[in-house]
Design a protein around this motif. Structure first.
Motif, short mmCIF file in Angstrom:
data_model
loop_
_atom_site.label_atom_id
_atom_site.label_comp_id
_atom_site.label_asym_id
_atom_site.label_seq_id
_atom_site.Cartn_x
_atom_site.Cartn_y
_atom_site.Cartn_z
N LYS A 149 23.32 -40.00 -3.52
CA LYS A 149 23.44 -40.36 -4.57
C LYS A 149 24.46 -39.18 -4.60
O LYS A 149 24.14 -38.29 -5.66
CB LYS A 149 22.29 -40.27 -5.75
CG LYS A 149 21.39 -40.94 -5.36
CD LYS A 149 19.84 -41.01 -6.32
CE LYS A 149 19.36 -42.42 -6.23
NZ LYS A 149 18.48 -42.64 -7.35
N GLU A 157 24.24 -42.97 -17.18
CA GLU A 157 23.44 -41.91 -17.02
C GLU A 157 23.32 -40.96 -17.98
O GLU A 157 22.47 -39.68 -18.37
CB GLU A 157 23.71 -41.13 -15.45
CG GLU A 157 23.12 -42.74 -14.65
CD GLU A 157 23.06 -41.24 -13.31
OE1 GLU A 157 22.94 -40.26 -13.20
OE2 GLU A 157 22.60 -42.20 -12.25
N VAL A 210 13.75 -42.60 -13.59
CA VAL A 210 13.55 -42.01 -12.63
C VAL A 210 11.45 -42.25 -12.06
O VAL A 210 10.99 -41.98 -13.14
CB VAL A 210 13.76 -40.67 -12.09
CG1 VAL A 210 15.24 -40.32 -12.35
CG2 VAL A 210 12.87 -39.43 -12.97
N PHE A 219 19.08 -36.16 -10.36
CA PHE A 219 19.61 -36.78 -11.46
C PHE A 219 20.22 -36.09 -11.69
O PHE A 219 21.49 -35.76 -11.93
CB PHE A 219 18.61 -37.53 -12.29
CG PHE A 219 19.04 -37.95 -13.63
CD1 PHE A 219 19.03 -39.58 -13.45
CD2 PHE A 219 19.69 -38.04 -14.36
CE1 PHE A 219 19.90 -40.17 -14.42
CE2 PHE A 219 20.02 -38.01 -15.64
CZ PHE A 219 19.92 -40.04 -15.53
#
Length: 233
Positions: A149, A157, A210, A219
């Motif tokens: 990621k 997001e 998540v 994240f």
């Protein structure tokens, strides 16, 4: 077998293809009543998914051996139902199997050779929204998640992040600065009770999509929340 009730009990479902193991774990956990109890058992992943849909357990203890033959999709299927936490039980030293399960949404790994009390402690902790992982596993997972990621944050997001309340954003920032802290320490840092913190974390996981703290950390880092902070195992 009854649907989930909000009476403070931790409702546990056991999934293992060894009936003697199921018998032993059930008696261990039921010995903790009224704090926790076994509400169902299954010997296959297919049966576990069907049963979980009916009884809505808080925590599922799942034998890692049942995840072989590319069945890791079972973990997110169970974890995505009614905010259920999945705890992996393992007699294997195969770190790749453990990592795959956690990356798919499991909240921790308990080894079968651990003392019985370890399983009880792990159930309590994952039910509170914490991870039950050793330092080596945590370190490997942070590295793997960073590789997977590392791309820039995408617009969806940013939209999910914008859906957080100011207080929820405070929780995320504090968690990122203290990745190794338990719920009590995090709650103290935020001047709130542990129960309130757990409620915030549940809503944050749901809004951001998540499954656990590892994913939340990545994240938040990817979206620039306290990006100078580095995880520790």
């Amino acid at each position: 077998m009854h649907p989930r009730q909000s009476d403070g009990r931790i409702r546990v479902m056991l999934v293992d293809d060894h009936r003697i193991v199921l018998w032993g774990m059930e008696r261990l956990i039921d010995g903790q009543k009224p704090m926790m109890e076994v509400v169902g058992t299954a010997t296959t992943c297919e049966n576990a998914i069907e049963l979980a849909q009916v009884i809505m357990p808080d925590v599922v203890v799942l034998d890692v051996d049942l995840l072989r033959e590319d069945k890791t999709e079972v973990v997110p299927t169970l974890a995505n139902r009614h905010a259920t936490r999945v705890l992996i039980l393992s007699g294997s030293r195969d770190g790749k199997m453990h990592d795959a399960a956690v990356l798919r949404g499991a909240c921790g790994v308990v080894r079968k050779e651990a003392p019985p009390g370890t399983l009880l402690d792990a159930i309590r902790k994952v039910h509170e929204g914490q991870l039950w992982l050793d330092r080596a596993t945590t370190g490997r997972l942070f590295v793997e998640l960073s590789k997977q990621k590392s791309e820039p944050a995408k617009d969806p997001e940013k939209s999910r992040l914008a859906s957080l309340t100011a207080r929820e954003s405070d929780v995320v920032r504090t968690l990122v600065t203290k990745p190794g802290a338990d719920n009590r320490k995090l709650a103290d840092s935020l001047n709130m009770g542990e129960h309130t913190l757990r409620n915030h974390l549940s809503r944050i996981y749901d809004k951001l999509g998540v499954p656990n703290r590892l994913e939340l950390y990545v994240f938040a880092q990817r979206n620039g929340l306290n990006s100078k902070v580095r995880p520790h195992g």
